[in-house]
Design a protein around this motif. Structure first.
Motif, PDB file in Angstrom:
ATOM      1  N   PHE A 152       0.868  -1.312  -0.014  1.00 18.00           N
ATOM      2  CA  PHE A 152       0.068  -0.053   0.129  1.00 18.00           C
ATOM      3  C   PHE A 152       0.851   1.395  -0.057  1.00 18.00           C
ATOM      4  CE2 PHE A 152      -2.440   3.323   2.287  1.00 18.00           C
ATOM      5  CZ  PHE A 152      -3.393   3.420   1.489  1.00 18.00           C
ATOM      6  N   GLY A 153       1.934   1.307   0.701  1.00 16.01           N
ATOM      7  CA  GLY A 153       2.848   2.437   0.915  1.00 16.01           C
ATOM      8  C   GLY A 153       3.326   2.552  -0.459  1.00 16.01           C
ATOM      9  N   VAL A 154       3.728   1.614  -1.068  1.00 17.77           N
ATOM     10  CA  VAL A 154       4.415   1.750  -2.626  1.00 17.77           C
ATOM     11  C   VAL A 154       3.547   2.208  -3.411  1.00 17.77           C
ATOM     12  CG1 VAL A 154       5.361   0.509  -4.443  1.00 17.77           C
ATOM     13  CG2 VAL A 154       6.212  -0.041  -2.153  1.00 17.77           C
ATOM     14  N   PHE A 155       2.279   1.649  -3.380  1.00 21.27           N
ATOM     15  CA  PHE A 155       1.168   2.018  -4.357  1.00 21.27           C
ATOM     16  C   PHE A 155       0.991   3.852  -4.005  1.00 21.27           C
ATOM     17  CE2 PHE A 155      -3.293   3.187  -4.832  1.00 21.27           C
ATOM     18  CZ  PHE A 155      -3.401   3.041  -6.449  1.00 21.27           C
ATOM     19  N   VAL A 156       0.711   4.203  -2.871  1.00 21.30           N
ATOM     20  CA  VAL A 156       0.613   5.694  -2.452  1.00 21.30           C
ATOM     21  C   VAL A 156       1.801   6.092  -3.164  1.00 21.30           C
ATOM     22  CG1 VAL A 156       0.220   7.260  -0.863  1.00 21.30           C
ATOM     23  CG2 VAL A 156      -1.173   4.999  -0.548  1.00 21.30           C
ATOM     24  N   SER A 157       3.029   5.962  -2.921  1.00 16.28           N
ATOM     25  CA  SER A 157       4.290   6.772  -3.159  1.00 16.28           C
ATOM     26  C   SER A 157       4.437   7.046  -4.712  1.00 16.28           C
ATOM     27  CB  SER A 157       5.268   6.461  -2.682  1.00 16.28           C
ATOM     28  OG  SER A 157       5.703   4.891  -3.091  1.00 16.28           O
ATOM     29  N   VAL A 158       4.110   5.865  -5.453  1.00 13.63           N
ATOM     30  CA  VAL A 158       4.142   5.775  -6.968  1.00 13.63           C
ATOM     31  C   VAL A 158       3.051   6.756  -7.503  1.00 13.63           C
ATOM     32  CG1 VAL A 158       3.924   4.649  -8.847  1.00 13.63           C
ATOM     33  CG2 VAL A 158       5.255   3.847  -7.273  1.00 13.63           C
ATOM     34  N   THR A 159       1.925   6.628  -6.880  1.00 15.28           N
ATOM     35  CA  THR A 159       0.692   7.418  -7.085  1.00 15.28           C
ATOM     36  C   THR A 159       1.000   8.993  -6.899  1.00 15.28           C
ATOM     37  OG1 THR A 159      -0.826   5.924  -6.799  1.00 15.28           O
ATOM     38  CG2 THR A 159      -1.703   7.772  -7.076  1.00 15.28           C
TER      39      THR A 159
ATOM     40  N   ALA B  52      11.348   7.522  -0.331  1.00 15.87           N
ATOM     41  CA  ALA B  52      11.376   7.357   1.181  1.00 15.87           C
ATOM     42  C   ALA B  52      10.436   5.931   1.174  1.00 15.87           C
ATOM     43  CB  ALA B  52      10.626   8.282   1.797  1.00 15.87           C
ATOM     44  N   GLY B  53       9.523   5.911   0.294  1.00 14.85           N
ATOM     45  CA  GLY B  53       8.820   4.844   0.612  1.00 14.85           C
ATOM     46  C   GLY B  53       8.307   4.322   1.879  1.00 14.85           C
ATOM     47  N   ASP B  54       8.291   3.094   2.278  1.00 19.71           N
ATOM     48  CA  ASP B  54       7.530   2.952   3.373  1.00 19.71           C
ATOM     49  C   ASP B  54       8.404   2.336   4.422  1.00 19.71           C
ATOM     50  OD1 ASP B  54       5.011   1.878   5.065  1.00 19.71           O
ATOM     51  OD2 ASP B  54       5.886  -0.220   4.529  1.00 19.71           O
TER      52      ASP B  54
END
Length: 52
Positions: free
Chosen positions: A12-19, A46-48
């Motif tokens: 979820f963190g990767v998805f949000v950061s890419v978005t 920074a990612g998750d």
């Protein structure tokens, strides 16, 4: 079970950061400040923090 929850949070963190990065680049292309893609890149890199 805890490992699955941790993996789900990381995904979820990767998805949000890419978005956010994609939105930041789109804002820059439409004439916004150069700080938008910089902010997006910082969030992306920074990612998750849960994997540390």
């Amino acid at each position: 079970m805890t490992h699955r929850i941790s993996a789900l949070i990381s995904v979820f963190g990767v998805f949000v950061s890419v978005t956010l990065f994609v939105v930041a680049v789109g804002q820059y292309r439409s004439g916004a400040s150069v700080l938008w893609p910089v902010f997006g890149a910082v969030l992306f890199l920074a990612g998750d923090g849960s994997s540390r």
